[in-house]
Design an enzyme around this catalytic site. Structure first.
Site, PDB file in Angstrom:
ATOM      1  N   HIS A 273      27.605  41.121  64.079  1.00 47.67           N
ATOM      2  CA  HIS A 273      28.554  40.776  63.021  1.00 47.67           C
ATOM      3  C   HIS A 273      29.295  42.018  62.542  1.00 47.67           C
ATOM      4  O   HIS A 273      28.718  43.085  62.347  1.00 47.67           O
ATOM      5  CB  HIS A 273      27.891  40.000  61.884  1.00 47.67           C
ATOM      6  N   ASP A 285      24.101  48.004  58.502  1.00 43.93           N
ATOM      7  CA  ASP A 285      24.242  46.547  58.482  1.00 43.93           C
ATOM      8  C   ASP A 285      25.708  46.154  58.293  1.00 43.93           C
ATOM      9  O   ASP A 285      26.175  46.058  57.168  1.00 43.93           O
ATOM     10  CB  ASP A 285      23.401  45.962  57.353  1.00 43.93           C
ATOM     11  N   GLU A 318      29.353  36.865  58.378  1.00 43.77           N
ATOM     12  CA  GLU A 318      27.909  36.671  58.532  1.00 43.77           C
ATOM     13  C   GLU A 318      27.227  36.758  57.179  1.00 43.77           C
ATOM     14  O   GLU A 318      26.285  36.007  56.895  1.00 43.77           O
ATOM     15  CB  GLU A 318      27.339  37.729  59.486  1.00 43.77           C
ATOM     16  N   GLU A 319      27.690  37.698  56.359  1.00 47.39           N
ATOM     17  CA  GLU A 319      27.007  37.970  55.098  1.00 47.39           C
ATOM     18  C   GLU A 319      27.154  36.847  54.081  1.00 47.39           C
ATOM     19  O   GLU A 319      26.486  36.852  53.052  1.00 47.39           O
ATOM     20  CB  GLU A 319      27.527  39.283  54.494  1.00 47.39           C
ATOM     21  N   HIS A 446      22.057  46.646  52.068  1.00 48.30           N
ATOM     22  CA  HIS A 446      22.954  45.944  51.146  1.00 48.30           C
ATOM     23  C   HIS A 446      23.251  46.757  49.884  1.00 48.30           C
ATOM     24  O   HIS A 446      23.398  46.197  48.795  1.00 48.30           O
ATOM     25  CB  HIS A 446      22.383  44.577  50.770  1.00 48.30           C
TER      26      HIS A 446
END
Length: 504
Positions: A273, A285, A318-319, A446
């Site tokens: 992603h 990420d 995606e998130e 995150h």
């Protein structure tokens, strides 16, 4: 970290001469002072071409893009658009023809921090993120009312309308996390006249969940510790719960690019992603997975035409619930699904306090979804690869937490590797990988701290080699995964997560 195998820096056009596996093996053997033929016959070439320096360059570029575009690469932002242009440009230079897959989606967001306060029998304010988290797609509202537990001794708390027999209209329902989705608990509470819902986690830590579609009342998840205090307050409990949120229609897109050759009815899909969270640049990420897949695509273009077509995918949104990959799979015809031999997913490969995790294709872990037939063969390929390098690896749950979810639901064999996110490293794992026990695999997960400076380059080196090896292997043959005539097993697919959000 110094590269093991220098190659031209990303962005430069690949050399006109294409490499064959045999030819490259001879070149490598001579370069090491060995006679031709001493290199193993099955030695993979692609891991020698996909270097940590090239991946680091991609990550530095993605971080620069985020820094100059609002500090992140979240979907439907300038940061995402510029990062997508970077990926498209790199693919085009390598000879690919990238395709955008555009979709609309409902995006939920809070306009201001939520409020959860105990107003009686004594006053106590709870802190967002630490004590409670607003569930995504929570409705808006501001209510002060009695807090009333429903079937609080059972994992089925709130799962049945019977749990709300005698529930006082206008109260805030307090339910335990358990066997049914949060959406069911919320709907049952709303039907009973609740003005808000508080769901107590059944394990330590925050409860980052979703109610799926916009609810009629505000919904939050509280920690196990806060929940115990609320239940202990007794019949005099009164709460104020306030959420200010809205759902808007947004547009975003994913990017795919196919190899020029290869059998189209046996396509290997390799995905990561591209989007990140709004809190930071998202370099581990999932800049790390994006960079590794991008560099693998660039270097695969230097090799001979593969036997199987390889499709590289960079998923959007995606998130916010695996939206890009899910929309892509949903848009495939039955014939197009049948043409996909397998799916490889790479989401986070540079966690600072890393582990070498391989997705549980055999379905042996309690938290894994039933994997389609052939997924165990993918798991074995990665395990054998690491074992052949005297590196420890461990299985990790196929929990539905990343973009493999829609492919698995469609019956497509899936696999991949992962360096860890918010899980906690054990003492035993320190013996395997180094690092610090009792700390998350990625303490910057995150957050604004997810930067290039926090990447573990040993993890990137090990896992990107495995990625390149798997792509080269399956570009040649997928026989152990799907055989000559691909078959699927129909199994019930009941995910507990939608991306990073708990559904139940």
């Amino acid at each position: 970290m110094p590269s093991r195998h220098p190659v031209p820096s990303p962005g430069r056009a690949p050399a006109a001469r294409r490499l064959t596996a045999g030819g490259a093996a001879v070149v490598l053997a001579l370069g090491l002072g060995l006679a031709p033929g001493t290199a193993h016959a099955d030695e993979s070439v692609l891991p020698t071409l996909v270097t940590t320096e090239s991946i680091r360059t991609h990550l530095e570029n993605l971080q620069t893009i985020a820094e100059y575009n609002g500090g992140n690469r979240a979907s439907a932002t300038a940061g995402y658009d510029v990062a997508a242009k970077y990926v498209i440009n790199q693919l085009r230079r390598a000879g690919y023809t990238p395709v955008k897959h555009t979709y609309e989606y409902e995006s939920w967001g809070e306009n201001s921090p939520a409020v959860l306060t105990q107003t009686a029998p004594e006053e106590r304010e709870f802190a967002p993120a630490d004590d409670f988290v607003t569930m995504s797609y929570s409705g808006s509202g501001d209510t002060t009312a009695p807090g009333v537990p429903v079937n609080a001794d059972s994992a089925e708390s709130g799962c049945s309308a019977d749990d709300f027999a005698g529930f006082p209209e206008g109260a805030v329902a307090i339910a335990l996390r358990g066997t049914c989705p949060f959406s069911e608990k919320t709907q049952n509470a709303t039907d009973a006249g609740a003005t808000g819902v508080v769901i107590i986690n059944n394990e330590p830590g925050p409860l980052n969940g979703t109610v799926g579609t916009e609810s009629a009342v505000p919904v939050v998840g509280v920690t196990q510790e806060v929940g115990a205090d609320l239940l202990a307050a007794g019949e005099g409990l009164e709460l104020r719960l306030a959420v200010d949120a809205e759902v808007t229609t947004q547009s975003s897109y994913s990017i795919t690019a196919d190899t020029e050759g290869g059998t189209p009815d046996n396509t290997v899909v390799v995905g990561a992603h591209l989007d990140g969270v709004a809190e930071g640049p998202g370099i581990n990420d999932n800049g790390s997975g994006t960079a590794a897949v991008l560099e693998t695509a660039r270097q695969l273009a230097r090799l001979d035409t593969p036997n199987n077509r390889v499709r590289f995918a960079f998923w959007g949104t995606e998130e916010e619930g695996l939206i890009g990959s899910t929309r892509y799979v949903e848009g495939l015809s039955d014939d197009e699904v049948e043409q996909i031999a397998l799916y490889l997913n790479f989401d986070m490969i540079g966690s600072e306090n890393f582990g070498r995790f391989v997705y549980d294709g055999r379905g042996e872990l309690d938290g894994s979804l039933p994997p389609p037939s052939g997924s165990g063969a993918i798991q074995k390929l990665f395990e054998d690869y690491f074992a052949g390098r005297d590196l420890v690896s461990e299985p990790t749950e196929f929990s539905g937490r990343s973009d493999y979810s829609a492919f698995m639901e469609a019956g497509i064999p899936s696999g991949g590797v992962f360096s860890g996110a918010d899980g906690i490293k054990t003492e035993e794992q320190v013996e395997y990988y180094g690092g610090v026990a009792g700390e998350p695999y990625d303490a910057n997960y995150h957050t604004a701290g997810d930067t290039v400076e926090e990447i573990n380059w040993d993890a990137v080196g090990d896992l990107s080699d495995a990625i390149a090896y798997s792509v080269e292997t399956y570009a040649d043959s997928t026989l152990p995964v799907n055989g000559v005539a691909r078959t699927q097993q129909a199994q019930e697919f009941d995910a507990e997560r939608l991306g990073d959000l708990w559904l139940r």
